[in-house]
Write a protein that holds these residues in place. Structure first.
Motif, PDB file in Angstrom:
ATOM      1  N   PRO A 456       0.821  -1.222   0.000  1.00  0.00           N
ATOM      2  CA  PRO A 456       0.000   0.000   0.000  1.00  0.00           C
ATOM      3  C   PRO A 456       0.851   1.267   0.000  1.00  0.00           C
ATOM      4  N   GLU A 457       0.271   2.328  -0.503  1.00  0.00           N
ATOM      5  CA  GLU A 457       0.963   3.625  -0.509  1.00  0.00           C
ATOM      6  C   GLU A 457       1.160   4.090   0.938  1.00  0.00           C
ATOM      7  N   LEU A 490       6.407   0.973   8.509  1.00  0.00           N
ATOM      8  CA  LEU A 490       7.573   0.214   8.039  1.00  0.00           C
ATOM      9  C   LEU A 490       7.367  -1.255   8.414  1.00  0.00           C
ATOM     10  N   ILE A 491       7.381  -2.111   7.397  1.00  0.00           N
ATOM     11  CA  ILE A 491       7.269  -3.554   7.634  1.00  0.00           C
ATOM     12  C   ILE A 491       8.666  -4.163   7.512  1.00  0.00           C
ATOM     13  N   ILE A 523       5.984  -2.770  11.856  1.00  0.00           N
ATOM     14  CA  ILE A 523       5.400  -4.106  11.950  1.00  0.00           C
ATOM     15  C   ILE A 523       6.497  -5.127  11.665  1.00  0.00           C
ATOM     16  N   PHE A 524       6.723  -6.028  12.625  1.00  0.00           N
ATOM     17  CA  PHE A 524       7.663  -7.132  12.425  1.00  0.00           C
ATOM     18  C   PHE A 524       6.880  -8.338  11.931  1.00  0.00           C
ATOM     19  N   THR A 550       2.474 -12.981  12.467  1.00  0.00           N
ATOM     20  CA  THR A 550       3.102 -14.284  12.238  1.00  0.00           C
ATOM     21  C   THR A 550       3.654 -14.425  10.834  1.00  0.00           C
ATOM     22  N   ASN A 551       3.116 -13.664   9.866  1.00  0.00           N
ATOM     23  CA  ASN A 551       3.637 -13.744   8.502  1.00  0.00           C
ATOM     24  C   ASN A 551       3.434 -12.418   7.779  1.00  0.00           C
ATOM     25  N   PHE A 552       3.971 -12.337   6.599  1.00  0.00           N
ATOM     26  CA  PHE A 552       3.951 -11.088   5.851  1.00  0.00           C
ATOM     27  C   PHE A 552       2.548 -10.734   5.360  1.00  0.00           C
ATOM     28  N   ASP A 553       1.747 -11.746   5.051  1.00  0.00           N
ATOM     29  CA  ASP A 553       0.387 -11.484   4.583  1.00  0.00           C
ATOM     30  C   ASP A 553      -0.430 -10.771   5.659  1.00  0.00           C
ATOM     31  N   GLU A 554      -0.276 -11.224   6.912  1.00  0.00           N
ATOM     32  CA  GLU A 554      -0.976 -10.561   8.013  1.00  0.00           C
ATOM     33  C   GLU A 554      -0.449  -9.144   8.221  1.00  0.00           C
ATOM     34  N   ALA A 555       0.853  -8.942   8.003  1.00  0.00           N
ATOM     35  CA  ALA A 555       1.426  -7.608   8.144  1.00  0.00           C
ATOM     36  C   ALA A 555       0.824  -6.658   7.113  1.00  0.00           C
ATOM     37  N   LEU A 556       0.646  -7.130   5.868  1.00  0.00           N
ATOM     38  CA  LEU A 556       0.034  -6.291   4.830  1.00  0.00           C
ATOM     39  C   LEU A 556      -1.419  -5.962   5.172  1.00  0.00           C
ATOM     40  N   LYS A 557      -2.157  -6.951   5.692  1.00  0.00           N
ATOM     41  CA  LYS A 557      -3.546  -6.706   6.073  1.00  0.00           C
ATOM     42  C   LYS A 557      -3.624  -5.672   7.196  1.00  0.00           C
TER      43      LYS A 557
END
Length: 576
Positions: A456-457, A490-491, A523-524, A550-557
């Motif tokens: 996301p922007e 920042l992820i 977000i880690f 727990t994973n990158f997909d959850e971080a994006l959400k």
């Protein structure tokens, strides 16, 4: 046959007796012990002479240390005694502190080995880089061979310089004093050794060579230096245990030499035990081997002997001669004890040129030219470590060579590791369909189908591939500081970061500090167990501007959800 665990502190001899010990095994061990004693007899004397001691010191070492290495060691077939690895450090200690200094250094080295064994530090020795080991062993081989040129040529030099370059200058200056008789005996001894080895490996080549050239020298009454003429007062039998008389300052000065002896003893003993394992199909107890080596060096020191360790060539001879248990090593020590009491007068007739020939062959075997050349072709870094360790061993000091070699190897390794670590910023990040949690199956992730995931922007993502340690920790901060605009979110994708050290943790704290100054949220994603525990212990999990997924997909959400919240967006403005 039970295979001892490398962490178990039980002597191999006790394990063998527990399994059962038959008369046929006893007979095999006795024959092997006698064979090895015959092989060890000239080698033990030659090692002592090369170390600057009298030949009897080598025999005493083989008897006392050889007994305890077999009695308390962790290998079934290890044969212990003086070896070429110690020549340089022993010569230096004797030259500076005399035999009393050597006794103290041997005892301290033994104590260090025992502590290392009980502290289960045996595996650490396996982490010594191979170029370092090859470099200093080849350097020692060159020093041993160089020290024997005078005896091989029969030169008349009162005081041979200890330094390598000065030593060779003295040789060239005194070439006119070369003895034809000594050179002839030395060449004959070399020829006999080579011929015997070519005919059969079962022939005790060194003993045959020494016996023949000694007989020839005695029969023809050759004017050459012998063991008897150089060491006229050589004692018979085992000496009475003695305590050295040194000052506390001298003892402190001997600590580096003691650590060097312990290091060399540990490395060569474990290398020899590994070779033995491959030949007989068992597994030695490496920590118990260190304990046995430690006790052996303490005992050898008190009896006025030299430092000792496992001898690869003698161990291989033991195996090929039928040795099956540590009793073969004990018999080897007992047979040498008999020789020590019965044939010392005969040994006085051995020409020094003959012993020099034996040491030339020992040096050639130590040099491992094949692997030396192989490593020199592998990579520039390995070549640098190899040549530097080799050069420092020959020209400066063995302790310095090992210290600098290991340090340089560690630094170069960290440099290579830092190059292999990837810290990738992404606005369009490759996402794996495989589980992105705390699993360790990187191969499964690599085989998974990849899809482009839109970030996301206002969100930036960094993927860290590899351990975040002090060698690369600063790069993560540099990447953040080089961003023109600090993102709202920042992820840090840490799925492929297996390890985090204190420097890496400090760099993450620095990133948190930068983000707090610019009102950014972190977000880690997909953090593994060890890095997670490090951050928890550092208290970062309690930071309100930090989230863990727990994973990158959850971080994006989570990032998408936060960016849709007007209150969050107003609080976390993009900052230059």
């Amino acid at each position: 046959m039970q295979k001892p665990n490398s962490d178990r502190l039980i002597p191999a001899l006790f394990m063998c007796f527990k399994e059962g010990y038959s008369l046929s095994t006893l007979r095999s061990d006795m024959i092997a012990g006698l064979t090895v004693a015959i092989v060890a007899l000239p080698l033990a004397m030659a090692m002592a002479v090369a170390s600057g001691a009298s030949p009897d010191k080598g025999l005493v070492t083989s008897v006392v240390a050889g007994f305890f290495i077999s009695f308390l060691g962790g290998s079934r077939v290890q044969i212990g005694g003086p070896t070429g690895a110690f020549v340089v450090v022993i010569f230096d200690v004797i030259a500076r502190y005399g035999l009393d200094g050597l006794i103290v250094a041997s005892v301290m080295a033994g104590i260090i080995l025992i502590i290392a064994g009980y502290a289960h530090m045996g595996k650490l020795i396996k982490y010594i880089p191979y170029p370092v080991i090859t470099g200093f062993t080849t350097g020692i081989a060159v020093i041993i061979a160089s020290s024997q040129v005078k005896d091989f040529l029969g030169m008349e030099i009162d005081n041979v310089p200890a330094e390598f370059i000065e030593k060779w200058m003295a040789y060239f200056t005194n070439l006119n004093t070369t003895s034809v008789y000594a050179v002839g005996l030395g060449l004959l001894a070399l020829a006999i050794i080579l011929i015997c080895k070519k005919i059969s490996a079962k022939i005790p080549a060194y003993l045959v060579s020494i016996a023949l050239v000694s007989l020839l020298s005695w029969v023809m009454n050759m004017p050459v230096e012998t063991i008897g003429s150089r060491f006229p007062d050589m004692p018979t039998g085992l000496p009475v245990p003695t305590l050295p008389a040194l000052t506390l300052e001298e003892v402190r000065d001997l600590i580096p030499s003691a650590f060097t002896i312990a290091f060399l003893a540990g490395i060569e003993a474990l290398l020899s035990a590994v070779v033995a394992d491959s030949m007989i199909g068992t597994k030695h107890s490496l920590n118990q081997e260190l304990v046995g080596q430690g006790v052996a060096n303490i005992a050898s020191g008190f009896f006025g002997g030299l430092p000792a360790t496992g001898a690869i060539a003698r161990t291989a001879t033991n195996i090929k001669s039928g040795g099956k248990t540590p009793m073969s090593g004990i018999f080897h020590a007992l047979f040498l004890l008999v020789f020590l009491y019965t044939i010392m007068d005969i040994l006085a007739y051995i020409p020094m040129a003959g012993l020099a020939a034996v040491l030339f062959m020992v040096a050639w075997g130590m040099s491992d030219i094949k692997h030396f050349l192989q490593i020199s072709r592998i990579s520039p870094s390995d070549r640098t470590i190899l040549f530097m360790t080799f050069g420092l061993t020959v020209l400066v000091d063995l302790t310095v060579a090992i210290g600098i070699g290991v340090t340089l190897a560690s630094l170069l390794f960290m440099r290579h590791m830092s190059k292999s670590i990837e810290i990738q910023p992404h606005m369009r990040l490759t996402q794996y369909d495989a589980d992105d949690g705390d699993g360790d199956d990187a191969a499964a992730s690599a085989r998974a189908v990849r899809n482009e995931v839109e970030v996301p922007e206002g969100v930036a993502a960094f993927q860290i591939n590899g351990p975040l340690f002090f060698g690369v920790a600063s790069e993560l901060c540099d990447r953040m500081q080089n961003l023109i605009t600090i993102p709202r979110i920042l992820i840090l994708r840490m799925r492929f970061m297996p390890y985090l050290d204190a420097s890496g943790e400090a760099s993450i704290e620095e990133i948190l500090k930068i983000c707090h100054q610019h009102h950014s949220y972190i977000i880690f994603a997909g953090m593994r167990k060890q890095p997670m525990e490090m951050l928890y212990r550092a208290g970062l999990s309690r930071d309100k501007e930090v989230a863990f997924t727990t994973n990158f997909d959850e971080a994006l959400k989570l990032a998408t959800k936060l960016m849709s919240d007007p209150d969050f967006v107003s609080k976390h403005q993009d900052t230059v």
